[in-house]
Write a protein that holds these residues in place. Sequence first.
Motif, PDB file in Angstrom:
ATOM      1  N   VAL A 107      32.857  41.717  31.148  1.00  0.00           N
ATOM      2  CA  VAL A 107      32.250  41.979  32.462  1.00  0.00           C
ATOM      3  C   VAL A 107      32.228  40.699  33.287  1.00  0.00           C
ATOM      4  O   VAL A 107      32.557  40.692  34.475  1.00  0.00           O
ATOM      5  CB  VAL A 107      30.831  42.557  32.292  1.00  0.00           C
ATOM      6  CG1 VAL A 107      30.043  42.497  33.604  1.00  0.00           C
ATOM      7  CG2 VAL A 107      30.906  44.001  31.805  1.00  0.00           C
ATOM      8  N   ARG A 108      31.866  39.597  32.656  1.00  0.00           N
ATOM      9  CA  ARG A 108      31.856  38.308  33.364  1.00  0.00           C
ATOM     10  C   ARG A 108      33.257  37.877  33.743  1.00  0.00           C
ATOM     11  O   ARG A 108      33.490  37.380  34.851  1.00  0.00           O
ATOM     12  CB  ARG A 108      31.210  37.247  32.480  1.00  0.00           C
ATOM     13  CG  ARG A 108      29.727  37.436  32.223  1.00  0.00           C
ATOM     14  CD  ARG A 108      29.269  36.549  31.086  1.00  0.00           C
ATOM     15  NE  ARG A 108      27.850  36.688  30.794  1.00  0.00           N
ATOM     16  CZ  ARG A 108      27.279  36.227  29.689  1.00  0.00           C
ATOM     17  NH1 ARG A 108      28.015  35.598  28.768  1.00  0.00           N
ATOM     18  NH2 ARG A 108      25.992  36.392  29.485  1.00  0.00           N
ATOM     19  N   ALA A 109      34.209  38.051  32.833  1.00  0.00           N
ATOM     20  CA  ALA A 109      35.589  37.636  33.111  1.00  0.00           C
ATOM     21  C   ALA A 109      36.164  38.382  34.310  1.00  0.00           C
ATOM     22  O   ALA A 109      36.980  37.840  35.058  1.00  0.00           O
ATOM     23  CB  ALA A 109      36.469  37.866  31.879  1.00  0.00           C
ATOM     24  N   LEU A 110      35.717  39.616  34.510  1.00  0.00           N
ATOM     25  CA  LEU A 110      36.204  40.429  35.623  1.00  0.00           C
ATOM     26  C   LEU A 110      35.333  40.288  36.873  1.00  0.00           C
ATOM     27  O   LEU A 110      35.485  41.043  37.833  1.00  0.00           O
ATOM     28  CB  LEU A 110      36.272  41.900  35.206  1.00  0.00           C
ATOM     29  CG  LEU A 110      37.327  42.227  34.150  1.00  0.00           C
ATOM     30  CD1 LEU A 110      37.168  43.654  33.656  1.00  0.00           C
ATOM     31  CD2 LEU A 110      38.732  42.007  34.695  1.00  0.00           C
ATOM     32  N   ASN A 111      34.409  39.301  36.831  1.00  0.00           N
ATOM     33  CA  ASN A 111      33.528  39.038  37.978  1.00  0.00           C
ATOM     34  C   ASN A 111      32.684  40.258  38.350  1.00  0.00           C
ATOM     35  O   ASN A 111      32.454  40.537  39.528  1.00  0.00           O
ATOM     36  CB  ASN A 111      34.339  38.580  39.196  1.00  0.00           C
ATOM     37  CG  ASN A 111      34.781  37.136  39.081  1.00  0.00           C
ATOM     38  OD1 ASN A 111      33.966  36.240  38.871  1.00  0.00           O
ATOM     39  ND2 ASN A 111      36.080  36.913  39.186  1.00  0.00           N
ATOM     40  N   LEU A 112      32.199  40.956  37.341  1.00  0.00           N
ATOM     41  CA  LEU A 112      31.366  42.132  37.558  1.00  0.00           C
ATOM     42  C   LEU A 112      29.906  41.881  37.168  1.00  0.00           C
ATOM     43  O   LEU A 112      29.100  42.821  37.160  1.00  0.00           O
ATOM     44  CB  LEU A 112      31.907  43.314  36.748  1.00  0.00           C
ATOM     45  CG  LEU A 112      33.300  43.830  37.132  1.00  0.00           C
ATOM     46  CD1 LEU A 112      33.778  44.849  36.116  1.00  0.00           C
ATOM     47  CD2 LEU A 112      33.287  44.433  38.529  1.00  0.00           C
ATOM     48  N   GLU A 113      29.569  40.623  36.867  1.00  0.00           N
ATOM     49  CA  GLU A 113      28.223  40.365  36.360  1.00  0.00           C
ATOM     50  C   GLU A 113      27.147  40.656  37.402  1.00  0.00           C
ATOM     51  O   GLU A 113      26.082  41.183  37.076  1.00  0.00           O
ATOM     52  CB  GLU A 113      28.094  38.926  35.870  1.00  0.00           C
ATOM     53  CG  GLU A 113      26.749  38.664  35.212  1.00  0.00           C
ATOM     54  CD  GLU A 113      26.694  37.367  34.440  1.00  0.00           C
ATOM     55  OE1 GLU A 113      26.211  37.376  33.296  1.00  0.00           O
ATOM     56  OE2 GLU A 113      27.129  36.328  34.995  1.00  0.00           O
ATOM     57  N   ARG A 114      27.403  40.326  38.660  1.00  0.00           N
ATOM     58  CA  ARG A 114      26.386  40.591  39.680  1.00  0.00           C
ATOM     59  C   ARG A 114      26.074  42.088  39.742  1.00  0.00           C
ATOM     60  O   ARG A 114      24.915  42.482  39.845  1.00  0.00           O
ATOM     61  CB  ARG A 114      26.843  40.091  41.054  1.00  0.00           C
ATOM     62  CG  ARG A 114      25.829  40.379  42.156  1.00  0.00           C
ATOM     63  CD  ARG A 114      26.313  39.899  43.500  1.00  0.00           C
ATOM     64  NE  ARG A 114      26.350  38.455  43.579  1.00  0.00           N
ATOM     65  CZ  ARG A 114      26.762  37.779  44.651  1.00  0.00           C
ATOM     66  NH1 ARG A 114      27.194  38.437  45.716  1.00  0.00           N
ATOM     67  NH2 ARG A 114      26.753  36.469  44.667  1.00  0.00           N
ATOM     68  N   GLU A 115      27.110  42.891  39.671  1.00  0.00           N
ATOM     69  CA  GLU A 115      26.897  44.334  39.683  1.00  0.00           C
ATOM     70  C   GLU A 115      26.126  44.765  38.436  1.00  0.00           C
ATOM     71  O   GLU A 115      25.243  45.617  38.503  1.00  0.00           O
ATOM     72  CB  GLU A 115      28.234  45.071  39.766  1.00  0.00           C
ATOM     73  CG  GLU A 115      28.100  46.578  39.828  1.00  0.00           C
ATOM     74  CD  GLU A 115      29.431  47.298  40.017  1.00  0.00           C
ATOM     75  OE1 GLU A 115      29.453  48.525  39.871  1.00  0.00           O
ATOM     76  OE2 GLU A 115      30.446  46.617  40.311  1.00  0.00           O
ATOM     77  N   ALA A 116      26.454  44.157  37.290  1.00  0.00           N
ATOM     78  CA  ALA A 116      25.764  44.504  36.050  1.00  0.00           C
ATOM     79  C   ALA A 116      24.284  44.149  36.135  1.00  0.00           C
ATOM     80  O   ALA A 116      23.425  44.932  35.718  1.00  0.00           O
ATOM     81  CB  ALA A 116      26.415  43.786  34.868  1.00  0.00           C
ATOM     82  N   PRO A 172      34.755  46.336  43.084  1.00  0.00           N
ATOM     83  CA  PRO A 172      33.748  45.346  42.704  1.00  0.00           C
ATOM     84  C   PRO A 172      33.320  44.521  43.924  1.00  0.00           C
ATOM     85  O   PRO A 172      34.113  44.304  44.847  1.00  0.00           O
ATOM     86  CB  PRO A 172      34.484  44.468  41.687  1.00  0.00           C
ATOM     87  CG  PRO A 172      35.579  45.329  41.169  1.00  0.00           C
ATOM     88  CD  PRO A 172      36.010  46.167  42.331  1.00  0.00           C
ATOM     89  N   GLU A 173      32.093  44.062  43.906  1.00  0.00           N
ATOM     90  CA  GLU A 173      31.563  43.333  45.060  1.00  0.00           C
ATOM     91  C   GLU A 173      32.408  42.110  45.405  1.00  0.00           C
ATOM     92  O   GLU A 173      32.557  41.752  46.574  1.00  0.00           O
ATOM     93  CB  GLU A 173      30.112  42.922  44.788  1.00  0.00           C
ATOM     94  CG  GLU A 173      29.402  42.387  46.016  1.00  0.00           C
ATOM     95  CD  GLU A 173      27.925  42.140  45.763  1.00  0.00           C
ATOM     96  OE1 GLU A 173      27.185  41.918  46.743  1.00  0.00           O
ATOM     97  OE2 GLU A 173      27.503  42.157  44.595  1.00  0.00           O
ATOM     98  N   LEU A 174      32.967  41.477  44.386  1.00  0.00           N
ATOM     99  CA  LEU A 174      33.774  40.280  44.626  1.00  0.00           C
ATOM    100  C   LEU A 174      34.995  40.573  45.474  1.00  0.00           C
ATOM    101  O   LEU A 174      35.504  39.711  46.189  1.00  0.00           O
ATOM    102  CB  LEU A 174      34.211  39.672  43.290  1.00  0.00           C
ATOM    103  CG  LEU A 174      35.050  38.395  43.366  1.00  0.00           C
ATOM    104  CD1 LEU A 174      34.195  37.236  43.853  1.00  0.00           C
ATOM    105  CD2 LEU A 174      35.663  38.071  42.010  1.00  0.00           C
ATOM    106  N   TYR A 175      35.495  41.819  45.439  1.00  0.00           N
ATOM    107  CA  TYR A 175      36.750  42.159  46.100  1.00  0.00           C
ATOM    108  C   TYR A 175      36.546  43.002  47.368  1.00  0.00           C
ATOM    109  O   TYR A 175      37.474  43.645  47.845  1.00  0.00           O
ATOM    110  CB  TYR A 175      37.664  42.902  45.122  1.00  0.00           C
ATOM    111  CG  TYR A 175      38.006  42.079  43.911  1.00  0.00           C
ATOM    112  CD1 TYR A 175      38.962  41.081  43.960  1.00  0.00           C
ATOM    113  CD2 TYR A 175      37.322  42.268  42.704  1.00  0.00           C
ATOM    114  CE1 TYR A 175      39.257  40.309  42.856  1.00  0.00           C
ATOM    115  CE2 TYR A 175      37.608  41.501  41.593  1.00  0.00           C
ATOM    116  CZ  TYR A 175      38.579  40.527  41.677  1.00  0.00           C
ATOM    117  OH  TYR A 175      38.858  39.759  40.577  1.00  0.00           O
TER     118      TYR A 175
END
Length: 373
Positions: free
Chosen positions: A156-165, A309-312
């Motif tokens: 999850v962190r590697a895919l930059n999804l941690e904020r969403e998590a 994802p929020e990053l994108y």
Amino acid sequence: MKKIPLICIAALLLITAPNIGYAENEDDYSGDERVNRTSFIDVPGDYWSADSIELMRTKEIFNGYDDGTFKPLNDVTWMQTIITAVRMLDLEDRAFAVDPSVSINMPGAGSYFYSDRNDWAKGYVAVALEEGIVKENEYVGGNASAERMWVTKVLVRALNLEREALSTNESTTFTDDSEIIEEERGYAAVANKYGIVTGKKDGSFQPDAHITRAQMATVMDRAHQKYTEWNDPENAFTTNILSKDAGALVDKVIKTGESYQGAPYLFGADPGQTEEFDCSSFTKRIFEEHGIELPRVSRNQIEAGLPVPELYLTRGDLVFFDTDVDGIINHVAIYINENSLLHATRTLGVNYTEYTSYWRNAFVGAVRVVEDE
């Protein structure tokens, strides 16, 4: 991509060989069949994860052993998980460049790296720390078996999804949800949402269970597909709403939205009129004026496009919020840029507002409903 010297691979992968059997995978695997052969003597072509194992080998993300085996039933280790994540992000060269004398400030690092032992692995851990894949307060597990929840957090962190998590607070749909630590439920929910780490056949997640190398190849395959999709322009997001010039269409939608600036807020406003709006009647109306049908309410609009994802996030994406922090989506806005949203709010009606921490902390998810053909 460079490879680790043989002596290092041996040190990393030396774990007891399993009593090889070919039981069916316990995870719900639904990947497309892409590879019809395997290079490993203990992975037959009809093995449940053969495609993922072979693909991860060809991508040089997850390798086998010097004797030609993959040992699919062995547990994946803490260090192997770090290495595969770093390789998936194409950061191995950066790991090789790390000075082996670097200090790793994590619990357990003193034991694992004692007296220059395992110095070859320091680069991977250092890069993982720099990228936020692991945290300084997490224990260096070395050659210990990795648990499903920890692997999930790494991916999850590697895919930059941690904020969403971290912003996902509701219970998961897993049958053993009560066994998942509350602070970690968001990781399980997000990984499941994007199809990276899914449940077992019985619907459970089993956060403390070990994950086999075969299972790891499968989840890494899924994660790699998402990483490629979200980072490669040749594999951009696609939706059912296609346009020869998506950017121009989005501009038209936003311009239509701007034409209603100043309209007051009215909960339950009819999207068939333009005198008042609530958040979802506003988004429904302005997209509808350009031939794009959306559901009436925000909690259904999030199902209308492709999750982003929020990053994108990019201009024109629909972003959804839970401002009451009760697990229910209660607001939708149009993303303009990292500093601005266009939406109908109770205080301002239809207008631009800053994308402040208030909104970021309430972020639930986002979808894209317009994409280039």
